[in-house]
Write an enzyme that holds these catalytic residues in place. Sequence first.
Site, PDB file in Angstrom:
ATOM      1  N   THR A  13      50.157  30.935   1.412  1.00 15.96           N
ATOM      2  CA  THR A  13      49.767  29.533   1.361  1.00 15.96           C
ATOM      3  C   THR A  13      49.094  29.190   0.035  1.00 15.96           C
ATOM      4  O   THR A  13      48.515  30.055  -0.623  1.00 15.96           O
ATOM      5  CB  THR A  13      48.774  29.242   2.516  1.00 15.96           C
ATOM      6  OG1 THR A  13      48.127  28.004   2.282  1.00 15.96           O
ATOM      7  CG2 THR A  13      47.680  30.310   2.598  1.00 15.96           C
ATOM      8  N   ASP A  14      49.134  27.903  -0.323  1.00 14.48           N
ATOM      9  CA  ASP A  14      48.430  27.464  -1.534  1.00 14.48           C
ATOM     10  C   ASP A  14      46.912  27.500  -1.348  1.00 14.48           C
ATOM     11  O   ASP A  14      46.158  27.413  -2.316  1.00 14.48           O
ATOM     12  CB  ASP A  14      48.883  26.051  -1.948  1.00 14.48           C
ATOM     13  CG  ASP A  14      48.595  24.976  -0.898  1.00 14.48           C
ATOM     14  OD1 ASP A  14      48.172  25.312   0.227  1.00 14.48           O
ATOM     15  OD2 ASP A  14      48.795  23.778  -1.218  1.00 14.48           O
ATOM     16  N   GLU A  15      46.458  27.637  -0.074  1.00 16.93           N
ATOM     17  CA  GLU A  15      45.012  27.572   0.177  1.00 16.93           C
ATOM     18  C   GLU A  15      44.265  28.755  -0.438  1.00 16.93           C
ATOM     19  O   GLU A  15      43.056  28.696  -0.627  1.00 16.93           O
ATOM     20  CB  GLU A  15      44.743  27.436   1.689  1.00 16.93           C
ATOM     21  CG  GLU A  15      45.480  26.229   2.254  1.00 16.93           C
ATOM     22  CD  GLU A  15      45.098  25.817   3.663  1.00 16.93           C
ATOM     23  OE1 GLU A  15      43.995  26.148   4.114  1.00 16.93           O
ATOM     24  OE2 GLU A  15      45.924  25.132   4.306  1.00 16.93           O
ATOM     25  N   TYR A  62      40.378  31.342   7.019  1.00 11.70           N
ATOM     26  CA  TYR A  62      41.851  31.417   7.015  1.00 11.70           C
ATOM     27  C   TYR A  62      42.357  31.798   5.628  1.00 11.70           C
ATOM     28  O   TYR A  62      43.109  32.759   5.462  1.00 11.70           O
ATOM     29  CB  TYR A  62      42.453  30.068   7.448  1.00 11.70           C
ATOM     30  CG  TYR A  62      43.932  29.925   7.110  1.00 11.70           C
ATOM     31  CD1 TYR A  62      44.889  30.762   7.694  1.00 11.70           C
ATOM     32  CD2 TYR A  62      44.377  28.955   6.204  1.00 11.70           C
ATOM     33  CE1 TYR A  62      46.242  30.639   7.381  1.00 11.70           C
ATOM     34  CE2 TYR A  62      45.726  28.834   5.889  1.00 11.70           C
ATOM     35  CZ  TYR A  62      46.660  29.677   6.482  1.00 11.70           C
ATOM     36  OH  TYR A  62      47.991  29.568   6.157  1.00 11.70           O
ATOM     37  N   LYS A  87      44.344  35.172   4.232  1.00 11.38           N
ATOM     38  CA  LYS A  87      45.671  35.129   3.594  1.00 11.38           C
ATOM     39  C   LYS A  87      45.586  35.712   2.175  1.00 11.38           C
ATOM     40  O   LYS A  87      46.473  36.445   1.739  1.00 11.38           O
ATOM     41  CB  LYS A  87      46.221  33.695   3.541  1.00 11.38           C
ATOM     42  CG  LYS A  87      46.616  33.096   4.872  1.00 11.38           C
ATOM     43  CD  LYS A  87      47.777  33.815   5.570  1.00 11.38           C
ATOM     44  CE  LYS A  87      49.113  33.634   4.881  1.00 11.38           C
ATOM     45  NZ  LYS A  87      50.232  34.193   5.701  1.00 11.38           N
TER      46      LYS A  87
HETATM   47  P1  NAD Z   1      52.307  29.100  13.287  1.00 10.17           P
HETATM   48  O1  NAD Z   1      50.883  29.292  13.681  1.00 10.17           O
HETATM   49  O2  NAD Z   1      53.037  27.887  13.763  1.00 10.17           O
HETATM   50  O3  NAD Z   1      53.174  30.358  13.776  1.00 10.17           O
HETATM   51  C1  NAD Z   1      52.718  31.672  13.657  1.00 10.17           C
HETATM   52  C2  NAD Z   1      53.647  32.572  14.474  1.00 10.17           C
HETATM   53  O4  NAD Z   1      53.178  33.931  14.330  1.00 10.17           O
HETATM   54  C3  NAD Z   1      53.638  32.258  15.973  1.00 10.17           C
HETATM   55  O5  NAD Z   1      54.947  32.271  16.468  1.00 10.17           O
HETATM   56  C4  NAD Z   1      52.817  33.386  16.582  1.00 10.17           C
HETATM   57  O6  NAD Z   1      53.190  33.703  17.914  1.00 10.17           O
HETATM   58  C5  NAD Z   1      53.113  34.525  15.623  1.00 10.17           C
HETATM   59  N1  NAD Z   1      52.046  35.533  15.606  1.00 10.17           N
HETATM   60  C6  NAD Z   1      50.710  35.296  15.499  1.00 10.17           C
HETATM   61  N2  NAD Z   1      50.033  36.458  15.565  1.00 10.17           N
HETATM   62  C7  NAD Z   1      50.954  37.453  15.701  1.00 10.17           C
HETATM   63  C8  NAD Z   1      50.886  38.859  15.814  1.00 10.17           C
HETATM   64  N3  NAD Z   1      49.703  39.490  15.819  1.00 10.17           N
HETATM   65  N4  NAD Z   1      52.035  39.563  15.907  1.00 10.17           N
HETATM   66  C9  NAD Z   1      53.236  38.943  15.921  1.00 10.17           C
HETATM   67  N5  NAD Z   1      53.358  37.587  15.837  1.00 10.17           N
HETATM   68  C10 NAD Z   1      52.241  36.861  15.732  1.00 10.17           C
HETATM   69  O7  NAD Z   1      52.319  29.217  11.715  1.00 10.17           O
HETATM   70  P2  NAD Z   1      53.235  28.451  10.653  1.00 10.17           P
HETATM   71  O8  NAD Z   1      52.632  27.143  10.336  1.00 10.17           O
HETATM   72  O9  NAD Z   1      54.649  28.542  11.082  1.00 10.17           O
HETATM   73  O10 NAD Z   1      53.012  29.391   9.382  1.00 10.17           O
HETATM   74  C11 NAD Z   1      53.848  30.521   9.156  1.00 10.17           C
HETATM   75  C12 NAD Z   1      53.385  31.232   7.898  1.00 10.17           C
HETATM   76  O11 NAD Z   1      53.456  30.336   6.793  1.00 10.17           O
HETATM   77  C13 NAD Z   1      51.938  31.724   7.968  1.00 10.17           C
HETATM   78  O12 NAD Z   1      51.874  32.985   7.349  1.00 10.17           O
HETATM   79  C14 NAD Z   1      51.156  30.678   7.188  1.00 10.17           C
HETATM   80  O13 NAD Z   1      50.023  31.246   6.584  1.00 10.17           O
HETATM   81  C15 NAD Z   1      52.189  30.255   6.148  1.00 10.17           C
HETATM   82  N6  NAD Z   1      52.062  28.857   5.658  1.00 10.17           N
HETATM   83  C16 NAD Z   1      51.955  27.806   6.524  1.00 10.17           C
HETATM   84  C17 NAD Z   1      51.883  26.512   6.019  1.00 10.17           C
HETATM   85  C18 NAD Z   1      51.820  25.306   6.931  1.00 10.17           C
HETATM   86  O14 NAD Z   1      51.660  24.182   6.445  1.00 10.17           O
HETATM   87  N7  NAD Z   1      51.973  25.458   8.228  1.00 10.17           N
HETATM   88  C19 NAD Z   1      51.888  26.294   4.636  1.00 10.17           C
HETATM   89  C20 NAD Z   1      51.995  27.403   3.781  1.00 10.17           C
HETATM   90  C21 NAD Z   1      52.087  28.678   4.303  1.00 10.17           C
HETATM   91  P1  TYD Z   2      45.602  20.618   8.784  1.00  9.74           P
HETATM   92  O1  TYD Z   2      46.840  19.999   9.326  1.00  9.74           O
HETATM   93  O2  TYD Z   2      44.695  21.358   9.713  1.00  9.74           O
HETATM   94  O3  TYD Z   2      46.053  21.550   7.555  1.00  9.74           O
HETATM   95  P2  TYD Z   2      45.130  22.291   6.425  1.00  9.74           P
HETATM   96  O4  TYD Z   2      43.730  22.312   6.874  1.00  9.74           O
HETATM   97  O5  TYD Z   2      45.732  23.654   6.407  1.00  9.74           O
HETATM   98  O6  TYD Z   2      45.350  21.518   5.169  1.00  9.74           O
HETATM   99  O7  TYD Z   2      44.743  19.474   8.095  1.00  9.74           O
HETATM  100  C1  TYD Z   2      45.289  18.660   7.076  1.00  9.74           C
HETATM  101  C2  TYD Z   2      44.160  17.780   6.584  1.00  9.74           C
HETATM  102  O8  TYD Z   2      43.769  16.879   7.632  1.00  9.74           O
HETATM  103  C3  TYD Z   2      42.903  18.557   6.212  1.00  9.74           C
HETATM  104  O9  TYD Z   2      42.283  17.947   5.073  1.00  9.74           O
HETATM  105  C4  TYD Z   2      42.011  18.411   7.429  1.00  9.74           C
HETATM  106  C5  TYD Z   2      42.381  17.043   7.976  1.00  9.74           C
HETATM  107  N1  TYD Z   2      42.283  16.889   9.450  1.00  9.74           N
HETATM  108  C6  TYD Z   2      41.596  15.809   9.989  1.00  9.74           C
HETATM  109  O10 TYD Z   2      41.072  14.938   9.264  1.00  9.74           O
HETATM  110  N2  TYD Z   2      41.526  15.702  11.343  1.00  9.74           N
HETATM  111  C7  TYD Z   2      42.078  16.609  12.180  1.00  9.74           C
HETATM  112  O11 TYD Z   2      41.955  16.466  13.429  1.00  9.74           O
HETATM  113  C8  TYD Z   2      42.787  17.718  11.616  1.00  9.74           C
HETATM  114  C9  TYD Z   2      43.428  18.767  12.490  1.00  9.74           C
HETATM  115  C10 TYD Z   2      42.880  17.821  10.240  1.00  9.74           C
END
Ligand code: NAD
Ligand code: TYD
Length: 349
Positions: A131-133, A156, A160
């Site tokens: 992630t970019d975070e 988090y 990561k």
């Molecule tokens: P998500 O939380 O929707 O899905 C995570 C999946 O991993 C789920 O299916 C869960 O069951 C599985 N999982 C969790 N713990 C596990 C374990 N111990 N063993 C096996 N499986 C397990 O997450 P997402 O949003 O799809 O993100 C996927 C990846 O992309 C993550 O690594 C996250 O850090 C990265 N990412 C997410 C975003 C975003 O905006 N959602 C952005 C950049 C990077």
């Molecule tokens: P989120 O979807 O949790 O992603 P991330 O924290 O990984 O960026 O949140 C996106 C943005 O929205 C973040 O600045 C936090 C804010 N946010 C709220 O203001 N209210 C909410 O209930 C949630 C879940 C997020």
Amino acid sequence: MKKVLITGGAGFIGNHVVRLFIKKYPDYQVYNLDALTYAGNLENLKDVEQSENYHFLKGDINDSLYLDEFFSKHQFDGVIHLAAESHVDRSISDPLAFVKTNVFGTVNLLNAALKIWKGNLEDKLFYHVSTDEVYGSLGETGYFLETTSYDPQSPYSASKASSDHFVRAYQNTYKLPIVVSNCSNNYGPYQFPEKLLPLCINNIKHNKSLPIYGKGENIRDWLFVEDHARAIDQIFHQGKVGETYNIGGFNEWKNIDIVKLLCSIMDRKLGRETGTSEKLITYVTDRAGHDMRYAIDASKIKAELGWEPSLQFEEGLEKTVDWYLQNEDWLNNVTSGNYQDYYSEQYQN
Ligand code: NAD
Ligand code: TYD
């Protein structure tokens, strides 16, 4: 590449990656390893689960014995690692769960891959999705580049960042062929309604308040999830081993502005008077240590691999809203049970 392991394939981004690989590469065997935590849902893959080149395995990446057996049985050629705990608010209440899966789990996977690939690393690849975070928080200007120093600010992002460091250390120390990508905020179908956009879509539907942390001025860079899946495909096949690629939408929005845009789309789709949903906006206590701004400079992946986002944001958001409105059962299922407990605890109502 014939046998590809995708971890976390039942989650939000994972299901789009699994679907893309099953459809685009019929000669591959695609294995989806997922523990099915609250965030994983096999409903997300209902449309492709009968495909001949698809295999689901329920398993936990924290279980190293299971992983070793599983890797030695299947002899994967490549791994795309997405499984993680992914929600910042949950990492604030339970940091150790994030250390466990994101750090220990990733190291377990690295060990399992190394064991079966040792001595024959040619054409193998361990792709770590991050992630970019990990880069921390930006002020009003500037962008995250691949060379930006890590400065994670939440449990988090710290977990990561740690996993990214382990992945690179395995390349340096054991010559494991790896690649890492760091992507901005994704949105789209199948996102669990704990994240901002699906949470607001669900609340608008039910006329519930829309909790905006702080003043709503924090900025995120939004990318449609299928564009992220396309980027992962390109990096997996054409990326240079050992490299990092930043993936982003060139699409920055203040939280309050994106929620207002969502409100206007929802009013139109639900046939409500303009302005109805905006009245649900409620400013609530800010997230602890809330990162101010994320913004990715995605010029490297564009220049080297020719990837760029395919959708205009408004178009992607419309598609997303349509999907949630057409998939009421999915939304009702995932918001029943434990979700209600999480919601009351997080938002204290
Ligand atoms: P998500 O939380 O929707 O899905 C995570 C999946 O991993 C789920 O299916 C869960 O069951 C599985 N999982 C969790 N713990 C596990 C374990 N111990 N063993 C096996 N499986 C397990 O997450 P997402 O949003 O799809 O993100 C996927 C990846 O992309 C993550 O690594 C996250 O850090 C990265 N990412 C997410 C975003 C975003 O905006 N959602 C952005 C950049 C990077
Ligand atoms: P989120 O979807 O949790 O992603 P991330 O924290 O990984 O960026 O949140 C996106 C943005 O929205 C973040 O600045 C936090 C804010 N946010 C709220 O203001 N209210 C909410 O209930 C949630 C879940 C997020």
